[in-house]
Design a protein around this motif. Structure first.
Motif, short mmCIF file in Angstrom:
data_model
loop_
_atom_site.label_atom_id
_atom_site.label_comp_id
_atom_site.label_asym_id
_atom_site.label_seq_id
_atom_site.Cartn_x
_atom_site.Cartn_y
_atom_site.Cartn_z
N SER A 158 1.71 2.78 -10.99
CA SER A 158 2.36 2.37 -12.24
C SER A 158 3.05 3.53 -12.95
O SER A 158 3.94 3.30 -13.76
CB SER A 158 1.37 1.66 -13.16
N LYS A 202 3.75 1.42 -5.66
CA LYS A 202 2.46 0.82 -6.02
C LYS A 202 1.78 1.57 -7.16
O LYS A 202 0.67 1.26 -7.55
CB LYS A 202 1.52 0.83 -4.81
N GLY A 246 6.15 -5.24 -11.88
CA GLY A 246 4.85 -4.62 -11.71
C GLY A 246 4.91 -3.22 -11.16
O GLY A 246 5.99 -2.67 -11.05
N PRO A 247 3.79 -2.60 -10.80
CA PRO A 247 2.44 -3.16 -10.94
C PRO A 247 2.06 -3.32 -12.41
O PRO A 247 2.36 -2.45 -13.22
CB PRO A 247 1.56 -2.10 -10.28
N THR A 301 10.03 -4.96 -7.61
CA THR A 301 8.65 -4.83 -8.08
C THR A 301 8.19 -6.03 -8.89
O THR A 301 7.02 -6.11 -9.25
CB THR A 301 8.51 -3.59 -9.00
#
Lengths: 300, 295
Positions: free
Chosen positions: A162, A160, A248-249, A245
């Motif tokens: 970056s 989660k 992402g994030p 993912t």
């Protein structure tokens, strides 16, 4: 060999018979000529046009490439590919070599252990992605498990975050392919001449010296194949990123493969998508062509 | 088998200790490789509440097959609540013809390239081989158009065709390397006896092609079954393969995330290739090893 056949007769049947091998090969040649090389040329051409949602044949020169290098997401994608590629190739090679050497020590149940190390490569990256996605998810995965076991300060939220999300892709990818690399090295180890090793042992070389001086240098071809396979997988990797993912994030785990797809099919910037594909092809060609060249020349 | 390990047989406690350490390390790696599989299996058999309360690693308190039922026939995939079953069937009817056709083409190509050499054979082989390594992003746009022109857009047949085209290179590679080691004298002798091109292939080469056919089929089967990029690019909603449907199931953002259903779906998507690997994987490794020792 075809000309060693009963010489002299030049009837239609004979000519057909002589042409038969090429006739059999020709469907494949035609398919590959169109669907690989023809398509490469087509995409190459598109990368110089102003194609948006549909292909257009209006040439605009290098504009797409200039734009491409101005797009932040492309920058991120290239950087991510570097990080991912270097770590993935390095860790897989080291781990693969280590496991191969360990498994080469006359291990009981070698076949069984090898099966366990290798099975991830039978799985789809989408499956692997799902498994790791939830395992790494701080809400239900490792972090939550550690909390429920009483280690309340444990933190593992890379997926989660970056700054760290790209490393979770390395983790899952290494898990998936390192067993395969092990098999390649194991095959290399089994091909090494035992006599030479015995001689070195009699001369009193330690196991460590034996590996460092004799075995590992002889694994050069295996290293080469491993590098080529891993590098081309790294550049092509798409599924795992999507499943794990989805880029992402934000755009933190964007790689060229996901970039190309989204610019071509969801952002309607086909020209830019095509130019990013061309750059991917060039990168892979720089690795594969010299390799194929040397492989095929050696064998002839 | 004649690795440098021979000298560990000389005995002594130091060496015995290092053997124990060796097995411990190998065991730990077994745990590492099995862990995600364990997580998938265990969590597909428990109610959702047990996962969300931090019990991902533990065995189910209450065993249930409900997530499997849901993933198979009632889970919401995309807009419809059909479960993964129709997509599983799509993948099956895609993979079987694609693998069969490609393997036959690969065998014939390998036969021609090794036993009927002609000028430029190596170049053609090199060009076929390079096709295996190109990033498929390079062919997505023209292929989408071409499938449309051929009337195969958005269909399972279209996917069969795409996988066949891009499988030819590897199939040819396997058979070519295998047939290269096959004694050419036998082919020559049969020719002198009047056997033709296909007779020689059918009677002499094919009967001994078992091992390499297994390698080729496993390779193609796993690649085609596991493919995501082509499936996502060239299929319509009702022709999507299993991988694409699984991804839709997991990524769908509506409602509660049913992790147990996701895990059950993931195992379903993995089952065919896992089964092939367990049943025939031995031959694959053997074939791989034979190939790379030579190369």
């Amino acid at each position: 060999m075809s000309d060693t056949q009963t010489a002299g007769q030049t009837g239609f049947v004979d000519r057909l018979r002589n042409a038969l091998p090429l006739l059999v090969l020709s469907p494949s040649i035609v398919l590959v000529a169109i669907f690989v090389y023809g398509f490469i040329l087509f995409t190459f051409y598109l990368s110089f046009t102003d194609s948006r949602i549909l292909p257009s044949f209006n040439l605009v020169g290098w504009k797409n490439y200039e734009n491409l290098f101005r797009i932040r997401a492309w920058d991120t994608a290239v950087n991510n590919l570097m990080i991912f590629g270097v770590l993935y190739i390095a860790i897989c090679s080291v781990l693969g070599l280590l496991l191969a050497i360990l498994l080469d020590q006359k291990i009981r149940a070698e076949g069984f252990i090898r099966t366990i190390y290798l099975y991830p490569m039978a799985l789809s990256f989408i499956v692997t992605g799902v498994a790791w996605k939830w395992f790494l998810d701080p809400g239900i995965g490792l972090e939550s498990v550690m909390h429920s076991w009483g280690w309340d300060s444990f933190k593992f939220g890379w997926i989660k975050d970056s700054d760290f999300a790209i490393y979770t892709i390395v983790i899952a990818a290494v898990w998936q392919t390192s067993g395969f690399v092990m098999a390649m090295f194991l095959a290399g180890l089994r091909g090494i001449d035992g006599e030479m090793l015995k001689a070195a042992q009699i001369d009193g070389a330690s196991t460590f010296a034996l590996y460092r001086r004799i075995v590992i240098p002889q694994l050069r071809p295996a290293f080469m194949s491993a590098f080529v396979v891993l590098a081309h997988m790294a550049i092509k990797s798409y599924d795992l990123v999507i499943a794990l993912t989805n880029g992402g994030p934000g755009t933190a785990t964007e790689v060229p493969a996901t970039f190309m797809y989204s610019y071509t099919f969801t952002r309607n910037q086909m020209g830019i998508g095509a130019s990013s594909a061309v750059i991917m092809l060039m990168t892979i060609a720089a690795i594969i062509v010299p390799y194929l060249w040397s492989e095929l020349r050696e064998k002839k | 088998m004649n690795g440098p390990a021979t000298h560990t047989a000389t005995g002594g406690t130091g060496i015995r200790l290092s053997r124990v350490l060796l097995y411990v390390i190998l065991g730990l790696f077994c745990v590492y490789y099995l862990l995600p599989l364990y997580v998938m299996v265990v969590n597909s058999l428990k109610p959702l509440s047990e996962i969300t309360s931090g019990g991902m690693m533990s065995l189910p308190d209450q065993w249930t097959l409900a997530p499997w039922g849901s993933a198979w026939s009632t889970a919401q995939v995309g807009v419809e609540a059909t479960g993964l079953k129709p997509y599983f069937i799509n993948s099956l009817i895609m993979v079987v013809p694609a693998v069969a056709i490609t393997t036959i083409l690969g065998a014939l190509n390998g036969y021609v390239l090794t036993k009927w050499p002609f000028r430029g054979a190596t170049l053609i082989f090199g060009l076929l081989l390079f096709g295996c390594f190109i990033p498929f992003q390079m062919v997505l746009i023209p292929m989408a158009r071409m499938l449309g022109l051929m009337g195969l857009a958005g269909s399972v047949s279209g996917l069969v065709f795409v996988h066949m085209v891009y499988g030819i290179g590897f199939a040819t590679l396997y058979f070519r390397n295998y047939y290269a080691a096959f004694p050419t004298e036998l082919v020559r002798a049969a020719q002198i006896d009047g056997a033709g091109f296909f007779t020689i292939f059918w009677r002499i080469l094919l009967p001994s092609s078992g091992p390499i056919a297994v390698v080729c089929v496993i390779w193609l089967f796993t690649n085609i079954w596991n493919d995501f990029l082509f499936g996502a690019s060239f299929s319509d909603f009702d022709s999507q393969p299993m991988t694409v449907a699984l991804n839709n199931l997991v990524q769908s953002s509506t409602g509660v995330k049913e992790y147990n259903v996701h895990f059950a779906g993931a195992i379903m998507a993995a089952l065919p290739t896992l089964l092939v690997y367990i049943v025939a994987g031995r031959y694959f490794v053997r074939g791989l090893m034979a190939g790379s020792v030579k190369g």
